[in-house]
Design a protein around this motif. Structure first.
Motif, PDB file in Angstrom:
ATOM      1  N   GLN A   1       0.808  -1.225   0.000  1.00  0.00           N
ATOM      2  CA  GLN A   1       0.000   0.000   0.000  1.00  0.00           C
ATOM      3  C   GLN A   1       0.844   1.280   0.000  1.00  0.00           C
ATOM      4  O   GLN A   1       0.335   2.349   0.325  1.00  0.00           O
ATOM      5  N   LYS A   2       2.122   1.167  -0.361  1.00  0.00           N
ATOM      6  CA  LYS A   2       2.953   2.351  -0.595  1.00  0.00           C
ATOM      7  C   LYS A   2       2.765   2.790  -2.049  1.00  0.00           C
ATOM      8  O   LYS A   2       2.076   2.135  -2.829  1.00  0.00           O
ATOM      9  N   VAL A   3       3.426   3.886  -2.426  1.00  0.00           N
ATOM     10  CA  VAL A   3       3.230   4.398  -3.782  1.00  0.00           C
ATOM     11  C   VAL A   3       3.654   3.367  -4.828  1.00  0.00           C
ATOM     12  O   VAL A   3       3.000   3.206  -5.863  1.00  0.00           O
TER      13      VAL A   3
ATOM     14  N   LYS B   1       4.337  12.211  -4.180  1.00  0.00           N
ATOM     15  CA  LYS B   1       3.395  12.993  -4.995  1.00  0.00           C
ATOM     16  C   LYS B   1       3.763  12.921  -6.476  1.00  0.00           C
ATOM     17  O   LYS B   1       2.882  12.840  -7.341  1.00  0.00           O
ATOM     18  N   ILE B   2       5.059  12.936  -6.768  1.00  0.00           N
ATOM     19  CA  ILE B   2       5.521  12.852  -8.149  1.00  0.00           C
ATOM     20  C   ILE B   2       5.256  11.465  -8.738  1.00  0.00           C
ATOM     21  O   ILE B   2       4.829  11.341  -9.888  1.00  0.00           O
ATOM     22  N   LEU B   3       5.493  10.425  -7.944  1.00  0.00           N
ATOM     23  CA  LEU B   3       5.416   9.058  -8.447  1.00  0.00           C
ATOM     24  C   LEU B   3       3.994   8.486  -8.496  1.00  0.00           C
ATOM     25  O   LEU B   3       3.717   7.591  -9.291  1.00  0.00           O
ATOM     26  N   THR B   4       3.112   9.002  -7.652  1.00  0.00           N
ATOM     27  CA  THR B   4       1.770   8.425  -7.551  1.00  0.00           C
ATOM     28  C   THR B   4       1.026   8.338  -8.895  1.00  0.00           C
ATOM     29  O   THR B   4       0.461   7.272  -9.210  1.00  0.00           O
TER      30      THR B   4
ATOM     31  N   LYS C   1       7.925  13.376 -25.023  1.00  0.00           N
ATOM     32  CA  LYS C   1       8.748  12.240 -24.619  1.00  0.00           C
ATOM     33  C   LYS C   1       8.973  12.204 -23.103  1.00  0.00           C
ATOM     34  O   LYS C   1       9.127  11.134 -22.515  1.00  0.00           O
ATOM     35  N   ALA C   2       9.017  13.382 -22.480  1.00  0.00           N
ATOM     36  CA  ALA C   2       9.452  13.443 -21.080  1.00  0.00           C
ATOM     37  C   ALA C   2       8.595  14.395 -20.266  1.00  0.00           C
ATOM     38  O   ALA C   2       7.913  15.270 -20.805  1.00  0.00           O
ATOM     39  N   SER C   3       8.644  14.199 -18.950  1.00  0.00           N
ATOM     40  CA  SER C   3       8.077  15.160 -18.005  1.00  0.00           C
ATOM     41  C   SER C   3       9.175  15.531 -17.021  1.00  0.00           C
ATOM     42  O   SER C   3      10.093  14.744 -16.782  1.00  0.00           O
ATOM     43  N   TYR C   4       9.084  16.738 -16.479  1.00  0.00           N
ATOM     44  CA  TYR C   4      10.118  17.219 -15.568  1.00  0.00           C
ATOM     45  C   TYR C   4       9.494  17.563 -14.218  1.00  0.00           C
ATOM     46  O   TYR C   4       8.470  18.248 -14.153  1.00  0.00           O
ATOM     47  N   HIS C   5      10.122  17.072 -13.164  1.00  0.00           N
ATOM     48  CA  HIS C   5       9.638  17.309 -11.804  1.00  0.00           C
ATOM     49  C   HIS C   5      10.822  17.752 -10.950  1.00  0.00           C
ATOM     50  O   HIS C   5      11.931  17.249 -11.098  1.00  0.00           O
ATOM     51  N   GLU C   6      10.563  18.655 -10.016  1.00  0.00           N
ATOM     52  CA  GLU C   6      11.650  19.189  -9.200  1.00  0.00           C
ATOM     53  C   GLU C   6      11.277  19.154  -7.723  1.00  0.00           C
ATOM     54  O   GLU C   6      10.272  19.744  -7.310  1.00  0.00           O
ATOM     55  N   ILE C   7      12.049  18.439  -6.941  1.00  0.00           N
ATOM     56  CA  ILE C   7      11.894  18.414  -5.496  1.00  0.00           C
ATOM     57  C   ILE C   7      12.481  19.706  -4.929  1.00  0.00           C
ATOM     58  O   ILE C   7      13.600  20.075  -5.266  1.00  0.00           O
ATOM     59  N   LYS C   8      11.714  20.386  -4.102  1.00  0.00           N
ATOM     60  CA  LYS C   8      12.171  21.620  -3.459  1.00  0.00           C
ATOM     61  C   LYS C   8      12.716  21.260  -2.068  1.00  0.00           C
ATOM     62  O   LYS C   8      11.996  20.726  -1.232  1.00  0.00           O
TER      63      LYS C   8
ATOM     64  N   ALA D   1      18.220  14.806  -0.822  1.00  0.00           N
ATOM     65  CA  ALA D   1      16.772  15.021  -0.727  1.00  0.00           C
ATOM     66  C   ALA D   1      15.990  13.841  -1.301  1.00  0.00           C
ATOM     67  O   ALA D   1      14.859  13.587  -0.881  1.00  0.00           O
ATOM     68  N   PHE D   2      16.594  13.094  -2.241  1.00  0.00           N
ATOM     69  CA  PHE D   2      15.860  11.947  -2.802  1.00  0.00           C
ATOM     70  C   PHE D   2      15.701  10.832  -1.773  1.00  0.00           C
ATOM     71  O   PHE D   2      14.884   9.926  -1.950  1.00  0.00           O
ATOM     72  N   LEU D   3      16.451  10.906  -0.671  1.00  0.00           N
ATOM     73  CA  LEU D   3      16.299   9.963   0.435  1.00  0.00           C
ATOM     74  C   LEU D   3      15.596  10.590   1.640  1.00  0.00           C
ATOM     75  O   LEU D   3      15.360   9.912   2.632  1.00  0.00           O
ATOM     76  N   ILE D   4      15.288  11.881   1.548  1.00  0.00           N
ATOM     77  CA  ILE D   4      14.724  12.616   2.686  1.00  0.00           C
ATOM     78  C   ILE D   4      13.300  13.094   2.400  1.00  0.00           C
ATOM     79  O   ILE D   4      12.397  12.924   3.233  1.00  0.00           O
ATOM     80  N   GLU D   5      13.086  13.693   1.242  1.00  0.00           N
ATOM     81  CA  GLU D   5      11.808  14.349   0.926  1.00  0.00           C
ATOM     82  C   GLU D   5      10.807  13.351   0.329  1.00  0.00           C
ATOM     83  O   GLU D   5      10.391  13.445  -0.824  1.00  0.00           O
ATOM     84  N   TYR D   6      10.403  12.370   1.163  1.00  0.00           N
ATOM     85  CA  TYR D   6       9.557  11.286   0.671  1.00  0.00           C
ATOM     86  C   TYR D   6       8.175  11.764   0.221  1.00  0.00           C
ATOM     87  O   TYR D   6       7.633  11.267  -0.767  1.00  0.00           O
ATOM     88  N   LYS D   7       7.618  12.741   0.923  1.00  0.00           N
ATOM     89  CA  LYS D   7       6.265  13.186   0.566  1.00  0.00           C
ATOM     90  C   LYS D   7       6.240  13.814  -0.815  1.00  0.00           C
ATOM     91  O   LYS D   7       5.308  13.592  -1.596  1.00  0.00           O
ATOM     92  N   GLN D   8       7.254  14.615  -1.127  1.00  0.00           N
ATOM     93  CA  GLN D   8       7.322  15.213  -2.459  1.00  0.00           C
ATOM     94  C   GLN D   8       7.524  14.140  -3.531  1.00  0.00           C
ATOM     95  O   GLN D   8       6.898  14.188  -4.594  1.00  0.00           O
ATOM     96  N   LEU D   9       8.385  13.178  -3.239  1.00  0.00           N
ATOM     97  CA  LEU D   9       8.643  12.115  -4.205  1.00  0.00           C
ATOM     98  C   LEU D   9       7.414  11.236  -4.394  1.00  0.00           C
ATOM     99  O   LEU D   9       7.091  10.824  -5.519  1.00  0.00           O
TER     100      LEU D   9
END
Length: 319
Positions: A67-69, A312-315, A288-295, A302-310
């Motif tokens: 039940q994770k993303v 939201k991007i992956l869902t 071809k692509a989409s761009y997303h930026e973690i603030k 941050a890719f190991l810290i900002e889980y909520k932002q990630l």
């Protein structure tokens, strides 16, 4: 305790530099439904990571699990260990003979051995994302979704320079893993992250600044679980990320990838910069692509810290 790993024995492998290997073991873990019963997501680990991507000891367990993303009820999650990362006991001493593309080719051979003809997604952070780029260029029909996180399809001059300093520390320091890790943490975080966390405070027991205590702690922790040979190899792989050395070929190679590409950058990343990712997005185009930026103030990590932002991007991808 390390998990029970599965192994694939690959024979007669030749590296990009022509080094012939009679036999090499590719270890892996599988989470969720058995292969062949659900869409497969391949997760590529970063420099000090491994195949344990979820569960109690999983380094990405906030993203992957029931039940994770990335839901282990819906997807078969496959993760290989980069040979030589030490997690399966295998060591590679001749690190200079290896390039990132070699690992991508080994992973593709592993998928072939497991009879996996197509992936739903391949996702990787940092070095793992670089390996994902290389895999997608070598096998343009491999996956429906390519998700490099805090990563890039090439090592920049800045990254190569940092890797050289890491290598020199690993070869010349009396505490190689410890000292290289301390230096690396300066690249993985930012001045703003340090300021917010430490505020020039001191560790009264040790009579040093808390930032110094924190760096020494990180050096000690990695020294306890990581080998010099593994660090040298991973560092070599990091600096050799390059889907092609000829810049003129890159556009055609990236555009040959059939997957939908989801670029995930961190605005404060000093290692794989957001600017480089934005340039890749402009090269590929929005079809071809989409761009997303973690603030985040925390930089590369941050890719190991900002889980909520990630999350939201992956869902939208995994739903």
């Amino acid at each position: 305790m390390k998990p029970a790993l599965s192994h694939i024995q690959l024979l007669n492998f030749s590296t990009e530099k022509g080094n012939q290997i009679d036999s090499i073991s590719l270890s892996y873990e599988l989470f969720g439904p058995a292969l062949g019963t659900a869409p497969v997501v391949l997760v590529n680990h970063a420099l000090t990571g491994n195949s344990t991507v979820c569960g109690a000891a999983g380094w990405w367990s906030d993203l992957i699990g029931p039940q994770k993303v990335i839901d282990t009820h819906k997807y078969s999650i496959l993760a290989f260990n980069i040979p030589g990362n030490g997690y399966d006991g295998q060591q590679i001493e001749n690190y200079k003979d290896w390039q990132c593309k070699d690992v991508a080719r080994l992973f593709l051979e592993g998928l072939k051995a497991l009879n996996i003809k197509q992936l739903f997604a391949v996702i990787g952070g940092s070095l793992g994302g670089g390996i994902a780029w290389e895999m997608a260029v070598l096998a343009p029909n491999l996956t429906q979704h390519l998700i490099p996180v805090a990563s890039d399809w090439k090592a920049t001059d800045w990254l190569i320079a940092n890797c050289l300093i890491q290598e020199k520390l690993l070869l010349n320091s009396s505490q190689p893993v410890h000292d290289a890790r301390m230096h690396a943490m300066l690249c993985y975080r930012t001045p703003a992250s340090f300021k917010a966390r430490f505020k020039r405070t001191t560790n009264e027991a040790l009579k040093i600044f808390n930032v110094e205590s924190w760096l020494l702690h990180h050096g000690k922790k990695l020294q306890e679980r990581f080998q010099v040979s593994s660090y040298l190899l991973m560092n070599q792989l990091l600096k050799s990320i390059a889907v092609d050395q000829n810049t003129e070929n890159v556009r055609a190679l990236l555009k040959s990838i059939k997957a939908q590409i989801h670029l995930v950058a961190v605005d404060s990343d000093l290692f794989f910069t957001a600017e480089e990712n934005r340039e890749t997005y402009m090269l590929l185009g929005s079809e071809k692509a989409s761009y997303h930026e973690i603030k985040s103030i925390h930089g590369h990590d941050a890719f190991l810290i900002e889980y909520k932002q990630l999350q939201k991007i992956l869902t939208p991808i995994f739903n």
